[in-house]
Write an enzyme that holds these catalytic residues in place. Structure first.
Site, PDB file in Angstrom:
ATOM      1  N   ASP A  43       0.864  -1.172   0.000  1.00 42.10           N
ATOM      2  CA  ASP A  43       0.000   0.000   0.000  1.00 42.10           C
ATOM      3  C   ASP A  43       0.907   1.231   0.000  1.00 42.10           C
ATOM      4  O   ASP A  43       2.132   1.135   0.145  1.00 42.10           O
ATOM      5  CB  ASP A  43      -0.986  -0.007   1.177  1.00 42.10           C
ATOM      6  CG  ASP A  43      -2.215   0.855   0.871  1.00 42.10           C
ATOM      7  OD1 ASP A  43      -2.144   1.723  -0.016  1.00 42.10           O
ATOM      8  OD2 ASP A  43      -3.253   0.680   1.521  1.00 42.10           O
TER       9      ASP A  43
HETATM   10  C1  NOJ Z   1      -4.065   3.943   0.058  1.00 42.84           C
HETATM   11  C2  NOJ Z   1      -5.246   3.032   0.141  1.00 42.84           C
HETATM   12  O1  NOJ Z   1      -5.218   2.312   1.359  1.00 42.84           O
HETATM   13  C3  NOJ Z   1      -5.323   2.044  -0.996  1.00 42.84           C
HETATM   14  O2  NOJ Z   1      -6.526   1.344  -0.920  1.00 42.84           O
HETATM   15  C4  NOJ Z   1      -5.185   2.750  -2.319  1.00 42.84           C
HETATM   16  O3  NOJ Z   1      -5.309   1.834  -3.365  1.00 42.84           O
HETATM   17  C5  NOJ Z   1      -3.841   3.449  -2.344  1.00 42.84           C
HETATM   18  N1  NOJ Z   1      -3.790   4.427  -1.288  1.00 42.84           N
HETATM   19  C6  NOJ Z   1      -3.568   4.116  -3.684  1.00 42.84           C
HETATM   20  O4  NOJ Z   1      -4.380   5.201  -3.855  1.00 42.84           O
END
Ligand code: NOJ
Length: 745
Positions: A286
């Site tokens: 993430d």
């Molecule tokens: C953080 C989020 O937790 C995740 O779900 C997302 O895909 C990413 N950022 C990218 O935007």
């Protein structure tokens, strides 16, 4: 008969040929990956593991990197996120084509519930229990996004969540593992299409692996501490379902799981995912979660963070730059082997080949196709269809709904009547240069439906938040002139979503007080509740004669709501999360264990709170229709089942009301005695059926040992002999038919 046989033969031959072709294709891709890899330097390999965000929009704490273009030209970047549009993606892809080996970039985006056309938030869609509708929503989203240069979505989010305080509950499929797994499968299929590389498809990403939905206290990013059994039985199956649907990628989650951040959790990524499940796609971290392990405190610096994540099995670094800055040194220091890096690179290159990007890096960057797909009128029809299927009818005293299209005067009141963008909910995509403001407001929907036949009056009444009552008098005045009042209240759309947890999940501000004033006029009031999570609204639940829960329905919200309110669609959705009667009750979920002293009734508070029973406001699986259904003739084809046999269970459902409608028939099981305590009830199957007025249908469910199994003390997946209650009903509580059978050795 002959022709049928020929037909069957034809199908078998076609399947064989097509699977041989896929096998052959795979082999070719493997060979192609190997030949590219043989040319790559270690620096270029590490480049493939590096993902940056473009600076168009930020979905995390962005690092502005002026040097991005030159890094891409040097082959130091494998993927970009937040880069949208056929032209912009083409520009960046051109930069990649200037690199020595011309390895194309992947373009990723959070296409969560739509791209230009916004569909209902995923939690809303889950309430349709309509796997075809859910798949369609993902399909249309993929069609639009893939025409706009994107080839990878960070969806579906398949985290089970039992705590409505958590803001990201809007992004998943609710609290149930069985239903969540079916929906995970449908969404992956919808995004990815029939086979990798289709022009109108995206690679999907099962996220967040794992346990993220169980964050302590419902606070985003918070620690998760759970037994291995609960992880395996409740939280992982939707991920497994996504893997079974050949989801191209996984995303590791932000949270620590039993003390180990998931991004550096070898047990999760290497043992379970890549080991037990033999998953051959790749894992992306993430946003910055590799670097955040330093803040978690289980590694000292970026060097250790990269070592930990790479060893654990995280293949791509989203935005933390720790792979880029440390992996080469880690190889020199013999802490990370080149073969470990090769494995990660291979997985990523394989996907690039599957997508066809090596053959045509600009495959998804076609401006004409983009124009066509983003303006396809059928997408709005699909969004409207899915939206109306997502609306849950919670209350309908004296059949107040559906409203007559001949109602003379309607007062449409509330802070959510006129806004457009609110209907999109969190995680909509603002597509640069494209009119993403296309939304049918609730006001416009009502005008479209009855604007010519009814007089429609409007008053805002109050804001979503705050306690300014200045608008109350006008609202009451407007209500007094009407035959029926519709009140639209709820959360602001950004009160749920990432980092949007709430400690009190009630309807904000004085909106319920406005309702009180409107009810005092004596006019019938229909309440629309807009939200990204289950809310607490006891006053409304007790006093409003009719309530529809619309969640956030997306671009076609207004039309879909009007379809339901005026009976052009008979609501069929059912809640996929338990609705608590108070925030203090959460986490609250239907498939809990029995204690040794369960409450006997409402006033038995031993196992509850001294100031509150533990019963929910609305239970899992609850939702009304304008018609009524009768359940009868439960039949089990045997009462004793051997573990290698199937139990066939049938029941007849009849539409006994005055409207054609759909019913979601739910099958629950309870294992009476287990070596591990078993839930009081568990959803094990369901069928959504359409019935005309007076029509009956007999439906059949099959039960096998798999449906009776659980993880025992040794964490073995077993079905233990013994008795099971089987329950068929309209919700987890509204059980209409019940019997018992026995699993014998
Ligand atoms: C953080 C989020 O937790 C995740 O779900 C997302 O895909 C990413 N950022 C990218 O935007």
């Amino acid at each position: 008969m002959k022709s049928i046989n020929r037909h069957v033969l034809y199908i078998i031959i076609s399947i064989t040929i097509s699977s041989q072709t896929t096998q052959a294709q795979k082999k070719t891709n493997e060979q192609r990956v190997d030949s590219v890899m043989s040319l790559m330097t270690l620096e270029e390999k590490v480049g493939q593991l590096n993902q940056y965000s473009d600076d168009l929009i930020a979905t995390g704490p962005i690092t502005i990197d002026a040097d991005k273009a030159s890094q891409i030209k040097k082959g130091q970047v494998g993927s970009l996120l937040n880069c949208m549009g056929s032209e912009r993606t083409r520009t960046w892809q051109k930069a990649a084509m200037q690199s020595r080996l011309k390895i194309p970039l992947l373009f990723a985006q959070d296409v969560i519930h739509g791209y230009k056309t916004t569909f209902p938030i995923p939690l809303a869609e889950s309430c349709s229990w309509d796997l075809k509708a859910i798949e369609l929503s993902a399909r249309v989203s993929a069609t639009e996004a893939s025409a706009s240069g994107i080839n990878w979505t960070f969806a579906p989010m398949v985290d089970i969540c039992r705590d409505a305080r958590w803001g990201r509950v809007m992004e998943g499929a609710g609290e149930d593992t069985y239903l969540g797994s079916k929906i995970a499968y449908a969404r992956v299929k919808g995004f990815q299409g029939d086979k990798p590389g289709e022009i109108n498809s995206l690679m999907a990403c099962a996220k967040h692996f794992a346990g993220y939905g169980a964050a302590l206290g419902g606070r985003d990013y918070n620690s998760v501490d759970m037994s291995e059994r609960q992880l395996l039985e409740i939280y992982l199956p939707p991920f497994k379902a996504a893997a079974n649907a050949h989801v191209a990628t996984f995303m590791s989650s932000f949270n620590d799981l039993n003390g180990l951040p998931s991004t550096g959790n070898r047990h999760l990524l290497r043992d379970i995912l890549k080991g037990n499940w033999k998953y051959d796609g790749f894992v992306v971290s993430d946003w910055s979660s590799i670097g955040e392990m330093i803040t978690h405190g289980n590694v000292k610096d970026g060097y250790e963070a990269a070592l930990c994540a790479m060893t654990a099995g995280c293949d791509m670094d989203m935005e933390s730059r720790n792979y880029k800055n440390n992996l080469i040194q880690l190889v020199k220091d013999k802490k990370v082997s080149v073969s470990l890096i090769d494995d990660a690179v291979k997985r990523i290159l394989h996907k690039k080949f599957e997508l066809g990007l090596f053959d045509d890096p600009y495959k998804f960057c076609n401006t004409e196709r983009e124009q066509k797909e983003l303006n396809d009128p059928t997408h709005a029809l699909a969004a409207r269809d899915v939206a109306k299927r997502s609306i849950v009818l919670l209350k309908n005293d004296n059949h107040l709904l559906p409203l007559s299209k001949n109602t003379k005067t309607i007062a449409f009141i509330g802070p959510l009547v006129k806004p457009k963008m609110q209907n999109k909910g969190f995680w909509d995509v603002e597509v640069p240069g494209i009119d993403s403001a296309y939304v049918v407001s609730q006001w416009e929907g009502l005008v479209n439906k009855v604007g010519k036949t009814s007089t429609i009056l409007y008053a805002k009444g109050c804001n979503i938040e705050g306690n300014n009552r200045d608008g109350f008098a006008e609202a009451v005045n407007v209500a007094k002139q009407a035959d029926v009042v519709i009140l639209s209240i709820g959360e602001r759309r950004d009160m749920s979503g990432e980092a949007k947890s709430r400690s009190i999940i009630e309807i904000p501000g004085i909106q319920e007080e406005l309702l009180k004033e409107l009810l005092a006029t004596g006019k019938p009031v229909v309440v629309i509740i807009n939200a990204g999570r289950p809310l607490v609204f006891n006053y409304t639940a007790k006093n409003a004669p009719a309530i529809i829960y619309t969640w956030w329905l997306g671009s076609e919200a207004g039309n879909a709501i009007a379809d339901v309110m005026f009976g052009d669609y008979n609501p069929s959705a059912k809640l996929t999360m338990t609705f608590p009667a108070s925030t203090g009750q959460v986490p609250l979920f239907y498939n809990h264990f029995n204690t040794g002293r369960p409450p006997k009734n409402d006033s038995d508070l031993r196992n509850s709170y001294i100031d509150l029973p533990i019963y929910p406001r609305y239970e899992f699986g609850y939702g009304l229709s304008y018609t009524s259904f009768q359940y009868s003739q439960l039949h089990l084809n045997k009462k004793k089942l051997k573990s290698n046999e199937q139990l066939e269970v049938s029941a007849t459902i009849t539409n006994t009301g005055n409207y054609d409608g759909e019913e979601i028939v739910q099958l629950y099981l309870h294992d009476l005695v287990g070596s591990i305590v078993r839930p009081v009830t568990e959803l094990k199957d369901f069928k959504k059926i359409a019935l005309k007025v007076g029509e009956s249908k007999t439906i059949t469910f099959s039960i096998d040992a798999e449906k009776l199994s659980f993880f025992n003390q040794e964490l073995k997946w077993v079905a233990e002999p013994g008795e099971f209650d089987i329950m068929i009903g309209a919700s987890s509580k509204d059980i209409q038919l019940k019997d018992r059978f026995e699993l014998v050795e």
